[in-house]
Scaffold this motif. Structure first.
Motif, mmCIF file in Angstrom:
data_model
loop_
_atom_site.group_PDB
_atom_site.id
_atom_site.type_symbol
_atom_site.label_atom_id
_atom_site.label_comp_id
_atom_site.label_asym_id
_atom_site.label_seq_id
_atom_site.Cartn_x
_atom_site.Cartn_y
_atom_site.Cartn_z
ATOM 1 N N MET A 114 24.281 17.588 -5.647
ATOM 2 C CA MET A 114 25.483 18.354 -5.956
ATOM 3 C C MET A 114 25.119 19.768 -6.380
ATOM 4 S SD MET A 114 28.683 17.328 -8.311
ATOM 5 C CE MET A 114 30.267 17.673 -7.606
ATOM 6 N N LEU A 121 21.602 25.319 -13.795
ATOM 7 C CA LEU A 121 20.152 25.142 -13.835
ATOM 8 C C LEU A 121 19.751 24.843 -15.272
ATOM 9 C CD1 LEU A 121 18.967 28.014 -11.487
ATOM 10 C CD2 LEU A 121 19.124 25.573 -10.993
ATOM 11 N N LEU A 133 11.641 18.055 -11.460
ATOM 12 C CA LEU A 133 11.954 17.091 -12.534
ATOM 13 C C LEU A 133 12.460 15.746 -11.992
ATOM 14 C CD1 LEU A 133 12.276 17.028 -15.786
ATOM 15 C CD2 LEU A 133 14.690 17.094 -15.240
ATOM 16 N N ALA A 134 13.529 15.802 -11.186
ATOM 17 C CA ALA A 134 14.124 14.550 -10.707
ATOM 18 C C ALA A 134 13.199 13.806 -9.740
ATOM 19 C CB ALA A 134 15.491 14.819 -10.089
ATOM 20 N N ARG A 182 16.988 22.453 -5.703
ATOM 21 C CA ARG A 182 16.833 21.358 -6.664
ATOM 22 C C ARG A 182 17.538 20.095 -6.168
ATOM 23 N NH1 ARG A 182 19.423 21.931 -12.612
ATOM 24 N NH2 ARG A 182 21.334 21.886 -11.389
ATOM 25 N N ALA A 183 18.753 20.286 -5.623
ATOM 26 C CA ALA A 183 19.479 19.123 -5.125
ATOM 27 C C ALA A 183 18.777 18.540 -3.896
ATOM 28 C CB ALA A 183 20.916 19.508 -4.785
ATOM 29 N N MET A 186 15.617 15.934 -3.948
ATOM 30 C CA MET A 186 15.773 14.479 -4.046
ATOM 31 C C MET A 186 15.986 13.855 -2.671
ATOM 32 S SD MET A 186 15.393 13.061 -6.972
ATOM 33 C CE MET A 186 16.386 11.587 -7.074
#
Ligand SMILES: Nc1ncnc2c1ncn2[C@@H]1O[C@H](COP(=O)(O)OP(=O)(O)OP(=O)(O)O)[C@@H](O)[C@H]1O
Ligand SMILES: [Mg+2]
Lengths: 274, 403
Positions: A114, A121, A133-134, A182-183, A186
């Protein structure tokens, strides 16, 4: 003559009656939708925000959702990864039905990425740490692999040189591109965007839209709340017009722009296309 | 969050803003005598300072009889701690010097002031005229070990990382073991022999170290969705905050035995420690909660959307930001806790303040209140000021308030 509001062809039972493998295979082949919303209702107290939303999105499709402020666009897109809970109806994402079951929620959140209007952030982490991180803690990748993937993504969104900076040191457009990276880190199957360019200065909107267009062309399934009609025209497969918690009209960009059927759609388009 | 000025330029790129330069006279004029009322204020202030300082200084340097401090120095520092076991306290200090030296080399290589604390202060202490040669040697050793730790850190920065973290986490239990002893290697030293600055420091260190995690847990408990946890946390926090610390210390001394099975005894020092920890934890919880609430909802949402679970979201995203924002408040609370340890004198413990009264009860030192209280006030001030100074440096290093 086309119907202005798409009736979904698929019923929840059709998906849920299949075994897990059959579901994935059918979704993969494009026979079943990867996102299905069926008669979704939601209330905030007495206020009925979502009033029977039906939508099906097939793998690789790009969906644009637009409509006046307060019509429930954000609320709807946030029910898809359970940032908001729906109270009636079914939402089935990649073959998993959203329910109170925490395992289902975790599974769906791993498959959906998302991007928020306000970027969100993590200000205490560097760009690199924001992205890795994820993958490290949720996907359990080794750090080296996560950083390698993160670097590729930063190159893809055009800011590899910013990896060691903190979000506060970047421009809005750069921050939003980090948020997209970042999204994507994953490796989600579906990307949700809630007005990703509305908080940006005009000169930065394009750099973010370019990234999103590239992503759409690479075959990502995307649900995008936006009023950037140029983006819709360029890559959307379908558009949904929301008003007062309902889908008033839907169709291809071609149909919506050149031949809107509903008066409310016409009025709204005339206001924003100025 | 958006459109911030970048804050880390490499030093050559940006010139510092121009500073004004003054001659001494110009500075005096600008700051002290620029208008007639400034001049008046300056003169009045100077007069008040003179009226206070002159008699104080005259007293300190000509009339005060500092023997009471010199003769009882060991009492003030460690109380009745057995003389032949004092090396254990030095050992604990040396380990501290080593740890700080390492941490200095690894984490704050540019911070020269750490060096001052680690080397100059112990050497200054070693050069005091009235201390024993045993202490003198030990202070020099302290400085040397600090420097050794630093050198080791500079020489092998990569390899020393892990040992340093082990040392930092393990220091607290090691300290307690060293001071209290463990049979058969180190003789047990009962807590009623702990006293003076040693006891004050131990109370503060135990209070700070344990109340911190406990306070975080209580703060999280207060926000929990489990009704029992939430109710318990709220009840606990509100009850403790409604009672003065002295009352809690008295309760710990007088009431605790009622709850314990007969025959089980906890000694006075441990009771006081428990009282302080439980008291401080409630305040810590409220400070941390303030920090937690200030974190925007979008941070939680972004973490959840990435698939982090509730614990990971708290641990990696919310708590680090919340704690960083409340560092000044937390350090303020630590300082208050450090000074509050003096209340244990009321329940009969011989901390710095408690020792002061026993010293004053000695027939040869009757009437030496001024000297004694001034001396311990100085000690409290030095430590409190050091903590508040360190916290300001930490805030700068972490960029608190800049985000
Ligand atoms: N937590 C909440 N509690 C009560 N009402 C809410 C809450 N969140 C949203 N609403 C209301 O629900 C309605 C829909 O909100 P939503 O944010 O989905 O609108 P939107 O279509 O995204 O509008 P915008 O274009 O302004 O973002 C609005 O009237 C809003 O006031
Ligand atoms: Mg919205």
């Amino acid at each position: 003559m086309r119907e202005t509001v798409a009736k979904v062809k698929t019923t929840p039972e059709q998906i849920l009656s299949l075994s897990e493998e059959d579901r994935s295979a059918a979704i993969e082949r494009g026979e079943l939708p990867i996102v299905l919303a069926h008669e979704v209702h939601k209330w905030y107290g007495n206020f009925h925000v979502l009033r029977g939303i039906n939508m099906e999105v097939y793998k690789g499709e790009v969906i644009v959702i637009f409509g006046p402020s307060g019509s429930g666009k954000s609320t709807f897109i946030r029910t898809i990864n359970r940032l908001e809970e729906h109270q009636k109806g079914h939402i089935i994402v990649d073959g998993t039905e959203l329910s109170r079951d925490v395992r289902n929620i975790e599974k769906i959140r791993m498959e959906t990425g998302m991007v928020f209007q306000q970027f969100n952030l993590f200000p205490h982490l560097t760009v690199m740490q924001n992205i890795t991180l994820a993958p490290i803690h949720v996907r359990k990748w080794p750090k080296e692999k996560a950083e390698e993937v993160a670097m590729q993504l930063l190159k893809r969104v055009g800011i590899p040189e910013q990896a060691d900076k903190y979000p506060g040191q970047l421009s809005g457009g750069q921050q939003q591109r980090v948020a997209i990276a970042r999204a994507l880190a994953m490796q989600p199957k579906i990307m949700l965007f809630d007005e990703p360019t509305s908080a940006l200065d005009p000169e930065m909107i394009k750099e973010v839209l370019d990234v999103m267009i590239e992503l759409a062309e690479s075959g990502m399934t995307m649900l995008v709340v936006t009023h950037e009609m140029g983006f819709a025209r360029a890559v959307a497969n379908r558009m949904y017009f929301f008003d007062q918690g309902q889908i008033v009209e839907s169709g291809t960009p071609e149909e919506i722009f050149s031949d809107p059927k509903e008066d409310r759609t016409k009025l709204f388009l005339s206001q924003i296309l100025h | 969050m958006m459109n911030r000025e970048p804050k880390q330029y490499s030093s050559g790129e940006v010139l510092a803003p121009p500073t004004e330069r003054y001659t001494i006279l110009g500075w005096l004029h600008k700051n002290l005598f620029s208008t007639w009322y400034y001049t008046l204020l300056t003169l009045v202030t100077l007069y008040i300072l003179y009226a206070i300082l002159k008699p104080s200084l005259i007293w300190i340097f000509t009339q005060a009889q500092w023997e009471v401090v010199v003769a009882n120095l060991r009492l003030f520092m460690v109380g009745q701690y057995p003389k032949d076991q004092i090396f254990r306290i030095w050992l604990a200090l040396d380990l501290l010097a080593f740890t700080v030296g390492l941490a200095w080399a690894l984490f704050l290589p540019k911070e020269r002031r750490v060096g001052a604390v680690l080397v100059i202060i112990p050497l200054l202490l070693a050069s005091l005229p009235f201390i024993s040669s045993y202490s003198r040697i030990n202070w020099i050793l302290f400085a040397a070990i600090g420097v050794a730790g630093w050198a080791l850190g500079r020489w092998q920065p990569k390899k020393m990382r892990r040992p340093l973290i082990v040392l930092m986490l393990g220091y607290f239990p090691i300290l307690i073991l060293l001071i209290s002893g463990f049979e058969p290697i180190l003789k047990l030293v009962k807590t009623n022999y702990w006293g003076g600055l040693l006891l004050t420091m131990l109370l503060a260190v135990v209070g700070i170290t344990l109340s911190f995690p406990l306070g975080i847990l209580l703060a999280l408990g207060r926000q929990s969705e489990l009704p029992i946890v939430k109710t318990f946390s709220i009840l606990y926090i509100e009850m403790v905050r409604g009672v003065p610390l002295v009352t809690i210390l008295f309760m710990a001394q007088l009431m605790l035995p009622l709850f314990l099975p007969p025959g089980m005894k906890i000694d006075n020092v441990l009771r006081a420690m428990a009282g302080m920890v439980l008291f401080a934890a409630a305040y810590m919880a409220e400070n941390v909660r303030g920090g937690l609430q200030a974190i925007p909802k979008g941070q939680h949402e972004a973490a959840w959307a990435l698939g982090l679970n509730g614990f990971q979201t708290m641990f990696y995203i919310i708590l680090p930001q919340a704690l960083r924002n409340v560092i000044p408040v937390i350090v303020g609370q630590f300082i208050a806790l450090f000074k509050d340890t003096s209340l244990v004198a009321i329940v009969g413990l011989l901390d710095l303040l408690g020792i002061a009264s026993t010293v004053l009860a000695q027939p040869e030192f009757i009437g030496r209140q001024r000297e004694v209280y001034l001396f311990i006030a100085l000690i409290y001030w030095v430590f409190s000021y050091a903590m508040s100074y360190a916290s300001r440096r930490l805030e700068v290093a972490l960029g608190v308030g800049e985000r």
